[in-house]
Enzyme design. Structure first.
Site, PDB file in Angstrom:
ATOM      1  N   ASP A 126       0.809  -1.112  -0.174  1.00  8.86           N
ATOM      2  CA  ASP A 126       0.113  -0.521   0.095  1.00  8.86           C
ATOM      3  C   ASP A 126       1.341   1.411  -0.005  1.00  8.86           C
ATOM      4  O   ASP A 126       1.717   1.556   0.678  1.00  8.86           O
ATOM      5  CB  ASP A 126      -1.064   0.073   1.337  1.00  8.86           C
ATOM      6  N   ASP A 228      -3.390   4.586  -2.072  1.00  6.86           N
ATOM      7  CA  ASP A 228      -4.074   4.944  -1.621  1.00  6.86           C
ATOM      8  C   ASP A 228      -4.642   6.163  -1.958  1.00  6.86           C
ATOM      9  O   ASP A 228      -3.899   7.238  -1.687  1.00  6.86           O
ATOM     10  CB  ASP A 228      -3.869   4.701  -0.177  1.00  6.86           C
ATOM     11  N   GLU A 282      -7.074   3.280  -5.731  1.00  9.21           N
ATOM     12  CA  GLU A 282      -8.262   3.391  -5.334  1.00  9.21           C
ATOM     13  C   GLU A 282      -8.908   4.172  -5.553  1.00  9.21           C
ATOM     14  O   GLU A 282      -8.848   5.256  -6.199  1.00  9.21           O
ATOM     15  CB  GLU A 282      -7.743   3.676  -3.998  1.00  9.21           C
ATOM     16  N   ASP A 349     -12.225  -1.292   3.760  1.00  8.13           N
ATOM     17  CA  ASP A 349     -12.516  -0.420   4.515  1.00  8.13           C
ATOM     18  C   ASP A 349     -14.752  -0.182   4.182  1.00  8.13           C
ATOM     19  O   ASP A 349     -15.579   0.407   3.852  1.00  8.13           O
ATOM     20  CB  ASP A 349     -12.860   0.561   3.401  1.00  8.13           C
TER      21      ASP A 349
END
Ligand code: GLC
Ligand code: CA
Length: 573
Positions: A126, A228, A282, A349
């Site tokens: 990430d 991200d 993302e 999430d």
């Protein structure tokens, strides 16, 4: 009557699908490892604790590498493991070149990477660079003085100019993204929590720092980055006013702002072009065109889109399957000729996919898990399977605010409390949708704390673990776990499931998701009953000679019924 018409439509459209040319032109396949990958998303805090402090860690993951290999997955997306004060569980990074103390050391990381590569598993990390932690050295310097060389690594607004124009914060207790700092009498910007100040991408020096960090990890041998919140990085740094109420639909104001593509092109040139890696941001922007602009190969930016539209559909009050099917089909068609899609029903999430998309009740959760995994692993695009979904883990449904850890939830709770919101209803909704439901510790076995930790876990273990755990599913040839392995084996030996054209069958059927995948004359039919009851369908002659490839029932229907939550995949002859 209405129902009957649906059955007829399914019946006739399967026939139509079948009538396609048998000797279709052979399609040229643009093979890429990241298109053929089966990605497993691993939330390190909750996977396996090796030292009894209640927090999952790298040594814990290393101890489970054989398990991961046994799944057949070929890549892991690891949520952030960098040094972090953990305001947002690692999404607030204080040192991009160090490992979080609770997770272990750089030596542990190197051993993990080596162990993964030895087992044919690639590692995607990430990259959290819309913001850093406020405890990062850059921010400490930046906040210390207006003339610090790091001042422009972040967004500051001098207070003598008055209050800056309102910016909405997704995580702040007051929803205010500007935080006043008395050290230099100025406000800094934070789209997420106060401990996550936004980095200033308009500063070329900052961008070079990030490319350096990326090269540091690629030179260690990692295989990709998930970026991200990246579509938020570009900003109009004059901070003009936005229309009143824009926060209700803030994406057009935050996502895909001018210069984003310039930064991605620069990043590609400086970093991605030098390595054979997976690169996924993302979110996929605000329109299909945005999604293409982010990932089409000839644009030299990223290589895989990760849109949220279908994952956002389920609501506590339910959802329409016809709508879900339409959205998934739309995204497939967007990338039918160019670009490449990620396919997923869950991530860190979101709450658990079985609880959101199907039926989490104990008597239905196994069928639900198999049915949903069948969807994820038979669509076109790269599947991302979230840890625990191979077991069919479900929501924990906390009653008590103190049980939650999520910074977004805690701050929203405080906000609602202060502003007289309907806390009771909201707490009830959170049992369905809050992301901590998807972050509870992995359920390894039926020993204390599900075998996750010998200590007290950082987030409670789901009390259903005595009935739902990996050890018990290992022993059962019909378990979710073994079905998941079988599905992956199927996908790996059927290029049709990776590259084949997708066509929905009977789009208006309210209960059944059915589609074909076709490649060079080979046609596969996927039938998924989303209801916890039998539904009548007509397969016509289609299935008479078809070969069953996989099903979540021992003897799936070849006739006119799909069993409750049935998933069956046929090779049509
Ligand atoms: C992304 C992450 C989420 C995190 C946020 C801030 O949306 O997926 O977990 O809280 O960014 O970094
Ligand atoms: Ca630990």
């Amino acid at each position: 009557m209405k129902r009957l018409r649906c059955f007829y439509l399914l019946f006739s459209s399967i026939f139509l699908c079948l009538q396609g040319p048998v000797f279709a032109q052979s399609t040229q396949i643009d093979h890429k490892w990241w298109k053929e990958a089966v990605v497993y998303q691993l939330y390190p805090r909750s996977f396996k604790d090796s030292n009894g402090d209640g927090i999952g860690d790298l040594k814990g993951i290393i101890s489970k590498l054989d398990y991961l290999q046994s799944l057949g997955i070929t890549a892991i997306w690891l949520n952030p493991v960098y040094a972090s004060p953990n305001d947002d569980n690692g999404y607030d990074i204080s040192d991009y070149r160090a490992i979080m103390k609770e997770f272990g050391t750089m030596a542990d990381f190197d051993a993990l990477l080596k162990g993964m590569h030895q087992r044919g598993i690639k590692l995607v990390m990430d990259l959290v660079v819309n913001h850093s932690s406020d405890e990062h050295e850059w921010f400490k310097q930046s906040r210390s003085a207006r003339n610090s060389p790091y001042r422009d690594y972040y967004h500051w607004w001098p207070a003598e100019k008055g209050k800056p124009n309102y910016r909405y914060s997704l995580f702040d207790v007051n929803h205010d993204a500007w935080m006043y700092d008395s050290t230099t009498n100025a406000y800094y910007l934070h789209y997420f929590s106060r401990k996550q100040p936004d980095l200033n991408w308009e500063n070329p020096k900052l961008r070079q720092e990030i490319y350096d960090i990326m090269r540091f990890w690629f030179d260690k041998g990692i295989d990709g980055f998930r970026l991200d919140a990246f579509t938020f990085v570009a900003k109009d740094i004059t901070f003009p006013p936005f229309p009143k109420g824009y926060e209700k639909n803030f994406m057009p104001y935050y996502s895909m702002q001018p210069h984003l593509h310039d930064y991605l092109k620069e990043m590609y040139k400086e970093v991605f072009s030098k390595y054979d890696v997976l690169s996924v941001a993302e979110g996929a922007g605000n329109t299909p065109q945005d999604a293409h602009d982010l990932v089409d190969a000839d644009r030299q930016e990223l290589n895989m889109a990760y849109p949220f539209e279908w994952v956002d559909i389920p609501k506590p009050e339910g959802y329409s399957l016809v709508h879900l099917k339409a959205v998934i089909s739309k995204w497939d068609s967007i990338f039918a000729q160019k670009g490449w899609l990620s396919v997923f029903l869950a991530n860190h999430d979101n709450a658990r996919m079985v609880s959101r998309f199907a039926d989490e009740r104990p008597q239905f959760r196994n069928l639900s898990s198999k049915m949903l995994n069948t969807l994820v692993l038979t669509l076109r695009g790269t599947p991302y399977c979230y840890y625990g979904d191979e077991l069919g883990m479900v929501n924990i449904r906390f009653d008590n605010i103190a049980d939650y850890n999520d910074v977004a939830l805690r701050n929203e709770y405080a906000y609602l409390k202060k502003n007289g919101g309907d806390l009771k209803k909201w707490m009830e909704d959170m049992k369905f949708s809050n992301r901590d439901n998807g972050r509870t510790p992995f359920q390894w076995d039926n020993s204390a704390q599900a075998g996750f930790s010998t200590g007290v876990p950082w987030l409670k273990v789901n009390p259903n673990y005595p009935q739902l755990n990996a050890a018990q599913q290992e022993k059962d040839p019909n378990s979710n776990l073994n079905y998941f392995r079988k599905l992956i084996r199927l996908r790996k030996k059927e290029p049709t499931l990776v590259y084949g054209a997708y066509a929905q069958v009977d789009a208006q059927n309210p209960d059944v998701f059915a589609y074909t995948r076709t490649l060079n004359g080979r046609k596969i039919l996927v039938l998924l009953n989303f209801r916890s009851k039998s539904v009548q369908v007509k397969h016509g002659e289609a299935l008479k000679n078809a070969q069953l490839l996989i099903s979540n029932y021992a003897s799936p229907s070849r006739k006119n019924t799909l069993k409750p939550l049935e998933a069956s995949v046929f090779l049509l002859k």
